[in-house]
Scaffold this motif. Structure first.
Motif, PDB file in Angstrom:
ATOM      1  N   ALA A  15     -27.917 -55.971 -18.837  1.00  0.00           N
ATOM      2  CA  ALA A  15     -26.712 -55.512 -17.895  1.00  0.00           C
ATOM      3  C   ALA A  15     -27.504 -54.627 -16.745  1.00  0.00           C
ATOM      4  N   CYS A  16     -28.526 -54.016 -17.208  1.00  0.00           N
ATOM      5  CA  CYS A  16     -29.164 -53.032 -16.123  1.00  0.00           C
ATOM      6  C   CYS A  16     -30.276 -54.140 -15.204  1.00  0.00           C
ATOM      7  N   GLY A  17     -30.701 -55.097 -15.910  1.00  0.00           N
ATOM      8  CA  GLY A  17     -31.475 -55.990 -15.210  1.00  0.00           C
ATOM      9  C   GLY A  17     -30.608 -56.897 -14.335  1.00  0.00           C
ATOM     10  N   GLY A  18     -29.437 -56.971 -14.498  1.00  0.00           N
ATOM     11  CA  GLY A  18     -28.487 -57.647 -13.613  1.00  0.00           C
ATOM     12  C   GLY A  18     -28.294 -56.600 -12.345  1.00  0.00           C
ATOM     13  N   ALA A  19     -28.041 -55.585 -12.656  1.00  0.00           N
ATOM     14  CA  ALA A  19     -27.645 -54.448 -11.346  1.00  0.00           C
ATOM     15  C   ALA A  19     -29.043 -54.450 -10.487  1.00  0.00           C
ATOM     16  N   HIS A  20     -30.304 -54.859 -10.973  1.00  0.00           N
ATOM     17  CA  HIS A  20     -31.391 -54.878 -10.235  1.00  0.00           C
ATOM     18  C   HIS A  20     -31.121 -55.720  -8.828  1.00  0.00           C
ATOM     19  N   ALA A  21     -30.355 -56.707  -8.930  1.00  0.00           N
ATOM     20  CA  ALA A  21     -30.022 -57.523  -7.867  1.00  0.00           C
ATOM     21  C   ALA A  21     -29.007 -56.978  -6.811  1.00  0.00           C
ATOM     22  N   GLN A  22     -28.513 -55.745  -7.123  1.00  0.00           N
ATOM     23  CA  GLN A  22     -27.432 -55.122  -6.023  1.00  0.00           C
ATOM     24  C   GLN A  22     -26.293 -56.253  -5.944  1.00  0.00           C
ATOM     25  N   GLN A  23     -25.649 -56.356  -6.989  1.00  0.00           N
ATOM     26  CA  GLN A  23     -24.567 -57.360  -6.794  1.00  0.00           C
ATOM     27  C   GLN A  23     -23.097 -56.838  -5.934  1.00  0.00           C
ATOM     28  N   VAL A  24     -22.840 -57.706  -5.199  1.00  0.00           N
ATOM     29  CA  VAL A  24     -21.584 -57.071  -4.484  1.00  0.00           C
ATOM     30  C   VAL A  24     -20.230 -57.873  -4.653  1.00  0.00           C
ATOM     31  N   ASN A  25     -19.241 -57.384  -5.339  1.00  0.00           N
ATOM     32  CA  ASN A  25     -18.115 -57.999  -5.506  1.00  0.00           C
ATOM     33  C   ASN A  25     -17.018 -57.985  -4.440  1.00  0.00           C
ATOM     34  N   VAL A  26     -16.644 -59.110  -4.096  1.00  0.00           N
ATOM     35  CA  VAL A  26     -15.483 -58.978  -2.890  1.00  0.00           C
ATOM     36  C   VAL A  26     -14.379 -59.774  -3.128  1.00  0.00           C
ATOM     37  N   LYS A  27     -13.167 -59.343  -2.960  1.00  0.00           N
ATOM     38  CA  LYS A  27     -12.002 -60.173  -3.178  1.00  0.00           C
ATOM     39  C   LYS A  27     -11.533 -60.523  -1.854  1.00  0.00           C
ATOM     40  N   LYS A 321     -23.777 -53.431   1.633  1.00  0.00           N
ATOM     41  CA  LYS A 321     -23.804 -53.663   0.050  1.00  0.00           C
ATOM     42  C   LYS A 321     -22.676 -52.994  -0.398  1.00  0.00           C
ATOM     43  N   ALA A 322     -21.394 -52.914   0.200  1.00  0.00           N
ATOM     44  CA  ALA A 322     -20.236 -52.232  -0.269  1.00  0.00           C
ATOM     45  C   ALA A 322     -18.981 -53.040   0.340  1.00  0.00           C
ATOM     46  N   SER A 323     -17.828 -52.985  -0.231  1.00  0.00           N
ATOM     47  CA  SER A 323     -16.796 -53.373   0.369  1.00  0.00           C
ATOM     48  C   SER A 323     -15.312 -52.562   0.251  1.00  0.00           C
ATOM     49  N   SER A 324     -15.669 -51.560  -0.166  1.00  0.00           N
ATOM     50  CA  SER A 324     -14.357 -50.702  -0.534  1.00  0.00           C
ATOM     51  C   SER A 324     -14.015 -50.009   0.541  1.00  0.00           C
ATOM     52  N   ASP A 325     -14.788 -49.497   1.505  1.00  0.00           N
ATOM     53  CA  ASP A 325     -14.100 -48.582   2.693  1.00  0.00           C
ATOM     54  C   ASP A 325     -14.090 -49.567   3.774  1.00  0.00           C
TER      55      ASP A 325
END
Lengths: 401, 322, 295
Positions: A15-27, A321-325
């Motif tokens: 899981a930590c390895g995945g966060a390495h790529a800085q995933q951004v989730n958008v809906k 790198k973010a979508s919430s604001d």
């Protein structure tokens, strides 16, 4: 127990390895009219366009994960509001796009601002969205009433259509369109000879067309939309309006309306749009891809606008790198210049208005049309800096002074 | 010629009044608990429509008059409530009262015109009047036409309770709904209500017994319109929007559908009907094209097979009154 | 050229003529409704949808068989009339013993279904259908340009309306129909198949709606909602004319078309409401309508 701990540790590392790529989730929610008047203008075609945008963007940006949902506002502000609230509150949607129908768009814009999300309007026309009702969470893409009025009005007067008669739908949208176009016509040196207001969703225009005919104005401006426009033109053909030397100016006409009318009836109609599928190779290539989801149909500028808007949104979200604001994302969208294969290079202004050139088209005669979808010939190009209402004239509270 | 509403086919059992009380308790408990499981905004909207349907049911189920233009009262109350809250800055309680008063006045005028005729002619007059007011709403400046009146402020109830808070708003709507419901229940089970039912069964006989039926029908009409107005006015504050949808004739048709599905002439029927229809519209929104077809199919199925509606069928099977 | 109330006479006569043309549409549509209500006591709320189906049938006939306007004028009403017969057999026949209002609600539901299905398969923007070659162009009457097609609409409506009225009021078949509504048992005792007559009558009324739909296709937008936009107005016409009266529907249809035309000249914003205002007034003064027989 030890094996379990081992597996858990392994999972944690992965899981930590995945966060390495800085995933951004958008809906993303495509809110459109899926079933009635505007379903061909936006509708499922807008969803297809959004999917293409996501496909193209995630190819080069695999760390952005996008989910698309869609909803049908059925042209009712109630339903549109309900869906928007539900999407923002419950379904964790970050951005809503499309929304043909100005009433619904205005309602959703207010809700978006209250919940600090993002709203990209491609389908609606009201220029108020970047005027008195503007806010820091909404961007108005594709077109608006001011652009339509000025594009068609000014260009037509300059090409000889200097006397006008208006056939106006008797409600706020129609009045606004008539008001803006009359102002543009008069500014360009033309004259408004008269106008007649008809109730919304009128079936029979014969009496109104008669009045237009007797005014002898060179141009009959249709300040209406949808079925009313189609009926006016259809019945105009019956009464020999075009044969008699007058021309119709469709102030809000889409390629889908032209398809509904058929070229024999619609020929000679002048209109302004900001995108047409057959203008260049890039548009044509994109249209082919779009048509795999919507066979037999041709994309409208609204659907192309959805593609463009989603692309730019994703670009901004990836940069932040973010979508919430919502406010932050929109500020980024205004900061970054836009560039996509459909609309080319452009910008988003401080008042939320997306800027790009507009085009004056004329509907071809049947003899000039060589293949299905070959509807328009280009009459004039309106450069980007003249196509939309000047920033100072909008009364947008975000623009100081 | 069969009456519009099927009375209970068999004699009701001794559980009669207890069943209504039990049903009421269940309903209130469900509504109190529900917002923890379901989206509160949806529930509030459903309660407004449930009250609207109950008000409509008062006319069709208990007096036997089909009003095909009930959207007039719902919609205009919604408009005046929204406008007074937004443009005149009324606090929510006065906005709702303004809306209700509007509906009452419209009900009085429309009722006195429509009551003179019966059956299908009554329905047609109500439809005609509703259509006229729809076109008036379309052109009047203050209604905002196609855009409607948007961004209606929720305000502070009595100056104290901030209605932007979801819990507070929900509580207020629940109280309004329950009060409205109880009021209708009171009307139905009062002497006045008995006369109404007598008029439904056989108007000529009621007249021959000395009752001024026109006056009773008018009062029932105004009550029905007023309560529909309460529903509309509250809805405008909850959803912060009043639009043409609220006054158009499909809205009148929808309230008929809700009542039919739930059960004409039952007190809980319209509530269930409203929730069912709204839920269906909500769930089916993604496949919007089929909503119209499904609503039509439900209409057809109800009229042919299912005339008593959901609650009506349950009540009939269990031989209780609901 | 002189002026009446500030409107030049040429414009006035032009609008009157147009009003007459619209009136012929109203008359044709309300004729079907009046036949169905007068003969069968059914309020056919799906009349608008059936009118729409007529227009769509004309379009589909053109698409799939290449047959144009003139064959469609006969084929489309027959096809839609058959669906009407199916509706009667499958749904309506169970409602005769109940209150009128159930028939209204059922046909209302059917209208939603028809419109919804059409919307699903054809979208809402509308389909193209043009005026047939033989009827294009028009006549310059001096005060206005009269398209040939519109003149044809008036002529065809008059013929169909008069023909229907004649059959129902003046022939033996019509007499049987009228008798069957008033006293079905007695008429049955004479050996006449009453249920079949009822079915065929409903089918005929529906076919009339479809016929109006085909006539509308070249000039009005062929869209799924074309019927629901019209249906309320047509109901108003029928109610004003008197719900059981064939002659009432025809006369009122033409008359209201003219009144609407005049309103469009003097007070265009009210042209939608004028018919309802008249309906409300008529219902209060003469509840059975201008020509109605039953109160």
């Amino acid at each position: 127990m030890r094996r379990f701990m081992g597996l858990a540790a392994l999972a944690a590392v992965l899981a930590c390895g995945g966060a390495h790529a800085q995933q951004v989730n958008v809906k993303i929610g495509v809110l459109s009219d899926m079933s009635s008047l505007y379903s061909d203008i936006g509708g499922p075609g807008s969803v297809a366009a959004a999917k293409l945008a996501v496909e193209d963007f995630t190819k080069s940006n695999p760390n952005v994960k996008v989910e698309i949902i869609s909803g049908d506002h059925q042209n009712k502000p109630d339903i549109g509001s309900q869906i928007a609230n539900q999407w923002f509150d419950v379904d964790k949607v970050d951005m809503i796009v499309d929304t043909p129908n100005s009433g619904v768009a205005l309602a959703v814009s207010a809700i978006t601002a209250a919940k600090n999300k993002v709203f990209l309007v491609s389908g609606a026309a009201a220029s108020d969205l970047t005027g008195p009702k503007c806010n820091a969470n909404t961007i108005h893409w594709t077109y608006d009433t001011w652009m339509l009025a000025n594009g068609t009005g000014t260009a037509l007067v300059k090409t000889g259509g200097d006397t006008w008669f208006f056939l106006t739908s008797d409600y706020a949208f129609g009045h606004a369109l008539e008001r803006d176009t009359a102002a543009a016509v008069e500014k360009a040196g033309g004259k408004v000879l008269g106008k007649v207001r008809h109730p919304l969703n009128t079936n029979d225009f014969s009496s109104f067309l008669l009045q237009a005919q007797s005014s002898k104005a060179k141009i009959i401006g249709l300040a209406n939309a949808g079925g009313d426009t189609i009926n006016s033109i259809k019945q105009g053909a019956e009464f020999g309006i075009v044969k008699g030397g007058q021309k119709f100016a469709g102030l809000l006409v889409f390629a889908s309306d032209v398809a509904a009318l058929g070229l024999p009836t619609a020929q000679g109609l002048t209109l302004t749009e900001t995108w047409y599928w057959d203008m260049n190779d890039a548009n044509r290539a994109w249209t082919k891809r779009w048509q795999t989801e919507r066979p037999g149909k041709f994309p409208t500028m609204v659907q192309a606008g959805v593609y463009s808007a989603v692309t730019h949104y994703l670009k901004s979200v990836a940069a932040l790198k973010a979508s919430s604001d919502g406010k932050a994302v929109v500020a980024e969208m205004k900061k970054l210049p836009t560039d996509d294969p459909l609309f080319g290079k452009g910008t988003v202004r401080a008042d939320g208005r997306k800027i790009h050139p507009a085009y004056l088209f004329e509907v071809k005669a049947p003899s000039e049309s060589k293949y299905p979808g070959d509807f328009y010939k280009l009459r004039a190009t309106i450069p980007a800096d003249q196509a939309f209402r000047p920033l100072k004239e909008g009364n947008c509270p975000l623009v100081s002074g | 010629m069969e009456r519009v509403v099927d009375p209970l086919a068999k004699k009701p059992s001794a559980l009669r009044t207890q069943s209504e009380t039990l049903g009421f308790v269940v309903m209130v408990l469900a509504l109190v608990v529900a917002p923890f499981f379901t989206y509160p905004l949806f529930l509030m909207q459903a309660m407004c429509f449930a009250l609207f349907a109950c008000a409509f049911n008062l006319l069709i189920g208990y007096v036997g008059l089909l009003s095909f233009g009930h959207a007039l009262y719902f919609g205009w109350a919604s408009y005046l409530s929204a406008y007074s809250a937004k443009a005149w800055g009324f606090p929510p309680e006065f906005a709702i009262l303004t809306g209700t008063a509007t509906a009452a006045i419209c009900g009085l005028v429309a009722g006195s015109l429509a009551i003179r005729r019966q059956g299908i002619y009554f329905a047609m007059i109500t439809l005609a009047l509703a259509q006229m007011m729809y076109f008036f709403a379309l052109q009047a400046k203050f209604t905002g036409g196609e855009d409607g009146i948007q961004a209606v402020p929720r305000g502070h109830l009595f100056g104290i309770f901030d209605l932007k808070n979801v819990t507070t708003m929900y509580a207020v709507v629940l109280i309004i709904f329950v009060l409205g419901f109880l009021f209708i229940h009171r009307i139905i089970h009062s002497p006045f209500g008995e006369v109404l039912k007598a008029i439904r069964e056989n108007e000529t006989r009621a007249i021959s017994l000395g009752y001024k039926t026109d006056r009773y029908k008018l009062v029932a009409f105004v009550l029905s319109a007023t309560l529909a107005g309460v529903a509309g006015a509250t809805k405008a504050i909850v959803l912060q929007l009043a639009s043409l949808t609220d006054v158009n004739w499909p809205m009148s048709g929808e309230v008929v559908l809700m009542t039919l599905v739930g059960g004409l002439g039952t007190i809980f029927g319209p509530v269930i009907g409203a929730f069912v229809i709204l839920l269906m519209q909500f769930k089916l929104a993604p496949i919007g094209e089929w909503v119209l077809v499904i609503q039509g199919a439900i209409f057809v199925a109800c009229v042919l097979l299912f005339r008593r509606g959901i609650i009506g069928e349950i009540a009939n099977k269990l031989r209780i009154r609901l | 050229m002189f002026e009446i109330f500030g409107i030049p006479s040429t414009a006035l006569f032009g609008q009157l003529l147009i009003g007459l043309i619209n009136g012929s549409f109203y008359a044709l549509l309300s004729l079907g409704l009046a036949v169905i209500f007068g003969m069968l006591n059914i309020i056919n709320f799906s009349h608008g949808a059936q009118y729409m189906m007529g227009a769509f049938a004309a379009y589909l006939i053109l698409q799939y068989s290449g047959l144009g306007y003139w064959p469609a004028l006969i084929i489309a009403p027959i096809l839609v009339g058959i669906t009407g017969i199916l509706v009667e057999r499958l749904f309506l026949q169970w409602l005769y013993k109940l209150d009128h209002l159930y028939g209204l609600l059922l046909t209302f539901g059917l209208a939603l279904i028809f419109e919804g299905v059409a919307r699903n398969y054809f979208g809402s923007a509308g389909l193209p259908y043009t005026v047939p070659e033989s009827l294009r162009g028009g006549l310059n009457l001096g005060f206005m340009f009269l398209p040939n097609y519109r003149a044809w609409v008036v002529a065809a409506s008059l013929v169909v309306c008069f023909g229907t009225w004649f059959v129902i009021e003046r022939t033996r078949l019509g007499a049987y129909l009228r008798a069957a509504t008033e006293n079905p048992t007695l008429v049955r005792a004479f050996g006449i198949n009453v249920p079949r007559m009822i079915t065929l009558t409903y089918g005929f009324g529906v076919a009339l709606a479809a016929f109006a739909g085909v006539m509308a296709a070249p000039i009005y937008n062929v869209s799924p909602q074309m019927g629901s936009e019209l249906i309320i107005v047509v109901f108003a016409v029928v109610v004003i004319g008197g719900m059981g009266s064939i002659l009432g529907a025809i006369v009122t249809g033409f008359g209201l078309g003219v009144i609407e035309g005049l309103t469009k000249v003097f007070f265009p914003e009210a042209s939608n409401t004028v018919i309802f205002v008249i309906m409300a007034i008529v219902l209060l003064v003469r509840p059975a309508g201008l020509f109605g027989r039953r109160a």
